[in-house]
Design a protein around this motif. Structure first.
Motif, short mmCIF file in Angstrom:
data_model
loop_
_atom_site.label_atom_id
_atom_site.label_comp_id
_atom_site.label_asym_id
_atom_site.label_seq_id
_atom_site.Cartn_x
_atom_site.Cartn_y
_atom_site.Cartn_z
N PRO A 130 32.15 31.17 -6.69
CA PRO A 130 33.20 30.16 -6.82
C PRO A 130 34.51 30.51 -6.11
O PRO A 130 35.40 29.66 -6.00
N LEU A 131 34.66 31.74 -5.66
CA LEU A 131 35.93 32.19 -5.10
C LEU A 131 36.09 31.74 -3.65
O LEU A 131 35.11 31.69 -2.89
N PRO A 132 37.31 31.41 -3.23
CA PRO A 132 37.55 31.06 -1.83
C PRO A 132 37.20 32.23 -0.91
O PRO A 132 37.35 33.40 -1.29
N ASP A 133 36.73 31.91 0.27
CA ASP A 133 36.45 32.91 1.32
C ASP A 133 35.31 33.87 0.98
O ASP A 133 35.24 34.97 1.53
N HIS A 134 34.44 33.46 0.08
CA HIS A 134 33.29 34.30 -0.26
C HIS A 134 31.96 33.62 0.08
O HIS A 134 30.91 34.06 -0.38
N ASP A 135 32.03 32.58 0.88
CA ASP A 135 30.81 31.83 1.21
C ASP A 135 29.81 32.69 1.97
O ASP A 135 28.62 32.72 1.63
N GLN A 136 30.28 33.39 3.00
CA GLN A 136 29.36 34.18 3.82
C GLN A 136 28.76 35.33 3.02
O GLN A 136 27.57 35.64 3.15
N LEU A 137 29.57 35.96 2.20
CA LEU A 137 29.06 37.04 1.36
C LEU A 137 27.97 36.52 0.44
O LEU A 137 26.93 37.18 0.25
N THR A 138 28.18 35.33 -0.12
CA THR A 138 27.19 34.74 -1.02
C THR A 138 25.90 34.42 -0.28
O THR A 138 24.80 34.69 -0.76
N VAL A 139 26.03 33.86 0.92
CA VAL A 139 24.85 33.52 1.73
C VAL A 139 24.04 34.77 2.05
O VAL A 139 22.81 34.78 1.90
N GLU A 140 24.71 35.82 2.49
CA GLU A 140 24.01 37.07 2.82
C GLU A 140 23.34 37.65 1.57
O GLU A 140 22.22 38.18 1.64
#
Length: 256
Positions: free
Chosen positions: A213-223
């Motif tokens: 849910p945190l901003p700027d953590h999309d790529q980390l979540t995808v990986e």
């Protein structure tokens, strides 16, 4: 506390205490074990799929709209467990498949926690509530008391799990002030593409739910999701831990 020296004479059972059929059975077991030792000396055995981790991963895929084919396979696995004789598995599978549970399906939390030692009860209650919230099985839950998030005397894996649960519940209750930079640094430190920290998929998935849910953590979540999917089994589910190779090999190599 010091371990007993290996040279110490320890009491042992007399041979007459064992049935005469033990020797042939031991020989068969030894032969079976030796056949499992691979050329590099490892005894390998991947862990089986489990409903809990499979449900958490499906929830992440639904949230991110990633990997539709993997999502279908996970849904198929959970569909096969929606009528499980185990109440918690049945609840988690149905909730992950967006089937709203009936009141009678919800677990008796106190009875469930009674199976664990008293000192772990606050942490386990918080973990259970976080999981049920993530899967939509319950609309909300009371914020646990501070001792549920205490890290005093915990192993590294337990510290990460407690922090991830705290973050999930903080998001759910609109209390971002409960999470500080040190908490986030700890959670992020477990995430490396292609690597499940400590081989523990439950903690890996809890951390992803905490950070997603945190901003700027999309790529980390995808990986992190793609890393978890590397461990999807032939039955389409995912296990609690990646494998028990080190544990099995150590026990197989221990002196008799």
């Amino acid at each position: 506390m010091r371990p007993v020296p290996i040279s110490a004479r320890l009491p042992c059972w007399p041979r007459t205490a064992f049935p005469t059929t033990l020797a042939p059975a031991t020989a068969r077991l030894r032969a079976h074990l030796l056949a499992r030792v691979e050329p590099d000396g490892t005894v390998r055995d991947p862990c089986r799929s489990r409903v809990l981790e499979s449900a958490l991963l499906l929830a992440l895929l639904d949230r991110t709209r990633l990997e539709s084919s993997a999502r279908l396979r996970l849904a198929h696995y959970l569909g096969a467990h929606r009528d499980s004789p185990r109440p918690l598995d049945r609840l988690l599978a149905r909730a992950a498949l967006h089937e709203r549970p009936a009141e009678a399906d919800l677990p008796d939390v106190d009875q469930f926690l009674a199976q664990a030692p008293d000192f772990t009860a606050p942490r386990r209650r918080a973990l259970l509530h976080a999981i049920l919230l993530l899967l939509g099985a319950i609309p909300t839950a009371e914020l646990p008391p501070p001792e549920a998030f205490s890290q005093r005397g915990l192993h590294s894996w337990a510290r990460v799990q407690v922090t991830a649960v705290k973050a999930v519940l903080a998001h759910a209750h609109g209390r971002p002030n409960l999470i500080d930079d040190q908490d986030l640094d700890l959670l992020r430190s477990t995430q490396h593409p292609g690597e499940v920290w400590e081989g523990n998929l439950l903690i890996h998935l809890c951390v992803l739910h905490a950070l997603a849910p945190l901003p700027d953590h999309d790529q980390l979540t995808v990986e992190g999701i793609r890393t978890a999917l590397r461990h999807q089994r032939a039955d389409s589910g995912v296990p609690f831990i990646c494998d028990e190779d080190t544990w099995l090999t150590a026990n197989a190599a221990s002196p008799r």
